[in-house]
Design an enzyme around this catalytic site. Structure first.
Site, short mmCIF file in Angstrom:
data_model
loop_
_atom_site.label_atom_id
_atom_site.label_comp_id
_atom_site.label_asym_id
_atom_site.label_seq_id
_atom_site.Cartn_x
_atom_site.Cartn_y
_atom_site.Cartn_z
N SER A 9 0.85 -1.20 0.00
CA SER A 9 0.00 0.00 0.00
C SER A 9 0.88 1.24 0.00
O SER A 9 1.65 1.47 0.93
CB SER A 9 -0.90 0.02 1.23
OG SER A 9 -1.41 1.32 1.39
N HIS A 34 -1.21 -1.25 -4.37
CA HIS A 34 -2.48 -0.92 -3.70
C HIS A 34 -2.54 0.59 -3.47
O HIS A 34 -1.71 1.16 -2.75
CB HIS A 34 -2.55 -1.69 -2.38
CG HIS A 34 -3.85 -1.54 -1.65
ND1 HIS A 34 -4.97 -2.27 -1.97
CD2 HIS A 34 -4.20 -0.74 -0.62
CE1 HIS A 34 -5.97 -1.93 -1.15
NE2 HIS A 34 -5.53 -1.00 -0.32
N ASP A 36 -4.61 3.67 -2.05
CA ASP A 36 -5.66 4.01 -1.08
C ASP A 36 -6.18 5.41 -1.34
O ASP A 36 -5.51 6.41 -1.07
CB ASP A 36 -5.10 3.92 0.34
CG ASP A 36 -4.98 2.49 0.81
OD1 ASP A 36 -5.98 1.75 0.71
OD2 ASP A 36 -3.89 2.11 1.27
N MET A 38 -8.74 8.25 -0.38
CA MET A 38 -9.56 8.70 0.76
C MET A 38 -10.06 10.12 0.50
O MET A 38 -9.32 10.96 -0.03
CB MET A 38 -8.71 8.70 2.04
CG MET A 38 -8.08 7.37 2.35
SD MET A 38 -7.26 7.41 3.95
CE MET A 38 -6.45 5.79 3.94
N HIS A 67 -8.34 1.14 -4.11
CA HIS A 67 -9.26 0.95 -2.98
C HIS A 67 -9.91 2.30 -2.68
O HIS A 67 -9.27 3.19 -2.13
CB HIS A 67 -8.44 0.42 -1.79
CG HIS A 67 -9.19 0.30 -0.51
ND1 HIS A 67 -8.56 0.11 0.71
CD2 HIS A 67 -10.52 0.32 -0.24
CE1 HIS A 67 -9.46 0.03 1.67
NE2 HIS A 67 -10.66 0.16 1.13
N MET A 69 -12.01 4.61 -0.69
CA MET A 69 -12.64 4.88 0.62
C MET A 69 -13.31 6.23 0.51
O MET A 69 -12.84 7.24 1.06
CB MET A 69 -11.56 4.86 1.71
CG MET A 69 -11.07 3.45 2.03
SD MET A 69 -9.51 3.46 2.91
CE MET A 69 -8.39 3.52 1.52
N MET A 143 -11.55 -5.80 5.17
CA MET A 143 -10.73 -4.90 5.98
C MET A 143 -10.44 -5.58 7.32
O MET A 143 -11.35 -6.06 8.00
CB MET A 143 -11.45 -3.57 6.23
CG MET A 143 -11.62 -2.68 5.00
SD MET A 143 -10.10 -2.33 4.10
CE MET A 143 -9.14 -1.44 5.34
N ASP A 177 -6.72 -6.37 4.15
CA ASP A 177 -6.04 -5.07 4.21
C ASP A 177 -6.10 -4.51 5.62
O ASP A 177 -7.18 -4.25 6.14
CB ASP A 177 -6.76 -4.13 3.22
CG ASP A 177 -6.15 -2.75 3.12
OD1 ASP A 177 -5.07 -2.52 3.69
OD2 ASP A 177 -6.78 -1.90 2.44
C1 DX5 Z 1 -6.20 1.62 5.56
C2 DX5 Z 1 -5.75 1.33 4.17
C3 DX5 Z 1 -4.68 0.32 4.11
C4 DX5 Z 1 -3.41 0.73 4.80
C5 DX5 Z 1 -2.70 -0.50 5.23
O1 DX5 Z 1 -7.26 2.50 5.52
O2 DX5 Z 1 -6.82 0.85 3.39
O3 DX5 Z 1 -4.42 -0.09 2.78
O4 DX5 Z 1 -2.56 1.49 3.98
O5 DX5 Z 1 -1.57 -0.12 5.95
P1 DX5 Z 1 -0.94 -1.12 7.01
O6 DX5 Z 1 -0.48 -2.31 6.29
O7 DX5 Z 1 0.18 -0.30 7.60
O8 DX5 Z 1 -2.00 -1.44 8.04
ZN ZN Z 2 -6.39 -0.13 1.41
#
Ligand code: DX5
Ligand code: ZN
Length: 219
Positions: A9, A34, A36, A38, A67, A69, A143, A177
């Site tokens: 990620s 990956h 993320d 947000m 991903h 969010m 998750m 994840d």
């Molecule tokens: C959390 C993200 C994850 C995060 C994982 O909201 O969706 O992808 O980056 O990071 P680690 O592996 O450090 O928990």
């Molecule tokens: Zn993620």
């Protein structure tokens, strides 16, 4: 389902040196990137949008696993599809707020761009909530922390969701994840997950190739 894959990620990378971070995980044996996304609403922080994915697309051949969010994911699918995402996942929880069929419609919209799609469930959402869309999904994302931040502690009870999904869909890609480390990866793989996301466990490791191999279980 086939081999075990590791998806670092980039949330845990240095955003001011993203190109080098991508090249580093590629050299270290990452299977997917990956990404993320947000929006400051579905989760508190804001990360990046389609422009980042488009720029990453230019510098790597690795599949881009986006991903989302975000609230109202249908409004953003086009941007990430056009940016070159290989798979886009959307949260059940964000879709359910809008209408009972919004998740199904969003998955169909993603597919209409020729992009793989998947549903994501939070730690407190039972796997059964997405059983009715499994036929549409190329992947599901379980998750194992509440989304929003890297570096959180793995929640073991979320393995129930992995097991229920694996029992229901033997060949489906099941991604997990949050809080994945070399120490818990074996348990996670045994529960039935085959794509393991890892942020801090990869980017925080001095030897990223060794970290990825340990999470994959190939050492
Ligand atoms: C959390 C993200 C994850 C995060 C994982 O909201 O969706 O992808 O980056 O990071 P680690 O592996 O450090 O928990
Ligand atoms: Zn993620």
């Amino acid at each position: 389902m086939s081999d075990i894959k590791v998806a670092p990620s980039i949330l845990s990378a240095d955003f001011a040196a993203m190109g080098e971070a991508i090249r580093e995980i590629e050299r270290a044996g990452a299977d997917l990137v990956h990404c993320d996304v947000m929006d400051g609403s579905f989760v508190a922080p804001i990360t990046f949008g389609g422009q980042m994915v488009k720029n990453i697309r230019k510098i790597t051949e690795l599949p881009l696993d986006v991903h989302l969010m975000i609230e109202h994911p249908q409004t953003q699918i086009k941007f990430f599809a056009d940016a070159g995402a290989d798979v886009i996942t959307v949260h059940y929880e964000a879709c359910k707020k809008i209408s009972p069929c919004y998740l199904k419609e969003t998955l169909e919209l993603i597919k209409s761009y020729g992009v793989k799609c998947g549903a994501v469930i939070n730690p407190d959402t039972p796997a059964e909530c997405i059983f009715d869309v499994l036929d549409l999904c190329d992947m599901v994302l379980v998750m194992s922390v509440f989304p929003g931040y890297g570096g959180q502690k793995f929640i073991p009870a979320t393995l129930e969701n992995v097991k229920k999904l694996r029992a229901k869909a033997h060949l489906l890609d099941i991604e997990i994840d949050g809080g994945i480390t070399a120490d818990n990866a074996q348990t996670v793989r045994q529960a039935g997950a085959n794509i393991l996301v890892a942020g801090s466990a990869v980017f925080g490791a001095p030897d990223k190739a060794a970290a990825i191999a340990a999470i994959r279980g190939s050492v």
